[in-house]
Write an enzyme that holds these catalytic residues in place. Sequence first.
Site, short mmCIF file in Angstrom:
data_model
loop_
_atom_site.label_atom_id
_atom_site.label_comp_id
_atom_site.label_asym_id
_atom_site.label_seq_id
_atom_site.Cartn_x
_atom_site.Cartn_y
_atom_site.Cartn_z
N ASN A 1 87.74 -16.93 10.19
CA ASN A 1 88.10 -17.80 11.23
C ASN A 1 87.57 -18.68 9.88
OD1 ASN A 1 85.31 -17.91 11.58
ND2 ASN A 1 86.80 -16.33 13.77
N LYS B 1 95.38 -1.55 -1.04
CA LYS B 1 96.52 -3.35 -1.40
C LYS B 1 97.43 -2.82 -0.91
CE LYS B 1 96.83 -7.08 -4.39
NZ LYS B 1 96.85 -6.90 -5.61
N PRO C 1 86.58 -5.88 21.94
CA PRO C 1 86.05 -6.06 22.44
C PRO C 1 85.04 -7.45 22.71
CG PRO C 1 85.43 -4.59 21.48
CD PRO C 1 86.19 -4.61 20.96
N ASP C 2 85.36 -7.80 23.66
CA ASP C 2 84.40 -9.34 23.89
C ASP C 2 83.44 -8.84 24.28
OD1 ASP C 2 83.35 -11.27 25.02
OD2 ASP C 2 86.02 -11.94 25.71
N ILE C 3 82.33 -9.09 22.97
CA ILE C 3 80.79 -9.06 22.92
C ILE C 3 80.58 -9.60 24.47
CG2 ILE C 3 79.26 -8.22 21.71
CD1 ILE C 3 81.46 -8.89 19.22
N PHE D 1 79.58 -19.93 23.44
CA PHE D 1 79.72 -21.02 22.92
C PHE D 1 81.73 -20.95 23.45
CE2 PHE D 1 76.96 -22.66 20.41
CZ PHE D 1 75.91 -22.40 20.50
N LYS E 1 83.41 -14.91 32.30
CA LYS E 1 82.76 -13.76 31.40
C LYS E 1 81.28 -14.06 32.19
CE LYS E 1 84.51 -15.34 26.73
NZ LYS E 1 84.86 -14.22 25.27
N1 CTP Z 1 83.41 -13.66 22.03
C1 CTP Z 1 82.85 -12.53 21.84
N2 CTP Z 1 83.25 -11.71 21.81
C2 CTP Z 1 84.49 -11.75 21.26
C3 CTP Z 1 85.40 -12.68 21.23
C4 CTP Z 1 84.28 -13.80 22.62
O1 CTP Z 1 81.44 -11.88 22.47
N3 CTP Z 1 85.24 -10.49 20.91
C5 CTP Z 1 82.08 -14.34 22.30
C6 CTP Z 1 81.79 -16.03 21.71
O2 CTP Z 1 80.36 -15.24 20.38
C7 CTP Z 1 81.69 -17.31 22.32
C8 CTP Z 1 82.43 -17.03 23.01
O3 CTP Z 1 82.52 -15.34 23.50
O4 CTP Z 1 80.83 -16.91 22.92
C9 CTP Z 1 84.08 -17.74 23.10
O5 CTP Z 1 84.04 -17.11 23.90
P1 CTP Z 1 86.32 -16.79 23.43
O6 CTP Z 1 87.00 -16.05 24.97
O7 CTP Z 1 86.44 -16.02 22.95
O8 CTP Z 1 86.70 -18.18 23.17
P2 CTP Z 1 88.35 -18.28 22.58
O9 CTP Z 1 88.87 -17.60 21.78
O10 CTP Z 1 88.44 -19.54 21.96
O11 CTP Z 1 88.59 -18.52 24.22
P3 CTP Z 1 90.64 -18.59 24.19
O12 CTP Z 1 90.43 -16.76 24.41
O13 CTP Z 1 90.30 -19.27 25.47
O14 CTP Z 1 91.42 -19.23 23.28
#
Ligand code: CTP
Length: 411
Positions: free
Chosen positions: A210, A289, A305-307, A323, A341
């Site tokens: 991104n 490739k 995973p959501d860190i 954020f 979260k």
């Molecule tokens: N984050 C994380 N691990 C992930 C995704 C996000 O730690 N796999 C953290 C980011 O560092 C940030 C926050 O979560 O602090 C962002 O939240 P997120 O829910 O990922 O935002 P979006 O992807 O924009 O959410 P949405 O599902 O609403 O699109």
Amino acid sequence: MGSLVNKRILLGVTGGIAAYKSADLVRRLREAGAEVRVVMTDAATEFITELTLQAVSGYPVHRHLLDPEAEAGMSHIELARWADAILVAPATADFLARLVQGRGDDLLATLCLATSAPMAVAPAMNQQMWRHPATQQNVDSLRHRGVQIFGPGEGSQACGDVGPGRLLEPAELAQLTAGLFQTGVLDGVTVMVTAGPTWEAIDPVRGLTNKSSGKMGYAIATAAAEGGARVILISGPVSLTPPDRVETVPVVSAQDMFDAVHARIDQIDLYIGVAAVADYRPVSVAPHKLKKTADSMNLELVRNPDILASVAALPSAPFTVGFAAETNDLEMAARHKLEAKRIDLVCANLVGGDEGGFGADENRLLLVDREGTTELPLAAKSRLARDLIHHISRKFHAKNRTQDTRRAHRR
Ligand code: CTP
């Protein structure tokens, strides 16, 4: 000590003989990494030329409050907002008096009124003028207002007198200016910051990523270090120089970032997740490739995973800050994230508009926690990061105090 790397210093030069040292001061500030803009009073131009200071700073000198050309480019208000710190060196007795009065009748005095940046003055004058009760009272009231007073030094003076009133040497002034950025609000605290994007490989040369530049995360890591914290920065792939006094751990994918975070999480008091972590990754990475054989192809993705949530869910979780980059309904989305979260604070910013956000040098933030919301207005990311670190440190210390009190009651 604080650092001047990437700091925007507005140097005010007023009319005293020591103004000849300003050129060397600009050089020292720039050598230490600062960007310097110079504002001269009319009297200063009697002692050093505008051209000299333009040449050493690399920018036109600002002189007039009501200058149509300047107002069309960088107006006095923009200049006041631009500055990370204002240093007036040399500061004459007259300028100190005008600063105390809050005058707005020339550019420099107006800037000093219009800024919220830290400010320092380096007085330089005849020893008798320095000792005069009027000057001493002025210096005291500036000190009370939080203005730092650098010097003056003692010794023989241009007028032949000996005593206090000499401008400090440029090297020392540069060092003291760096110290303006050292706050101590996070002394003894270990902070982890994640920053930048992640890269989710499809094959050895392609991947999903991104537009995150990492600037905000790097600025926050720097501000936390200036606050006295030990800082671990877990950084996705960015083209930024690792900040001074910060332990930077480079990672590539979301899974790498997860592993790097959890390998060190036991040491952490405060976690700030600034990284734009990819929510999904390809199910498998092609070892070679990929060739374009078919007219269309499907890419199967799996959730990362959501860190942030995983850190917040730990039994002895650090204070957690997340954020949220949103295109609409900022506060509602932030509140949702706060609860979903189970974190302590969400910093939300609008993306996709004209200003701030990904890649920009400026940003604005809405800080949302269970007590309410606070707005940090549009500012350079370095400045915003420092204000954010102040806010976070207040919340962090308040939570720790409450927990300590609860523990004491249970005992
Ligand atoms: N984050 C994380 N691990 C992930 C995704 C996000 O730690 N796999 C953290 C980011 O560092 C940030 C926050 O979560 O602090 C962002 O939240 P997120 O829910 O990922 O935002 P979006 O992807 O924009 O959410 P949405 O599902 O609403 O699109």
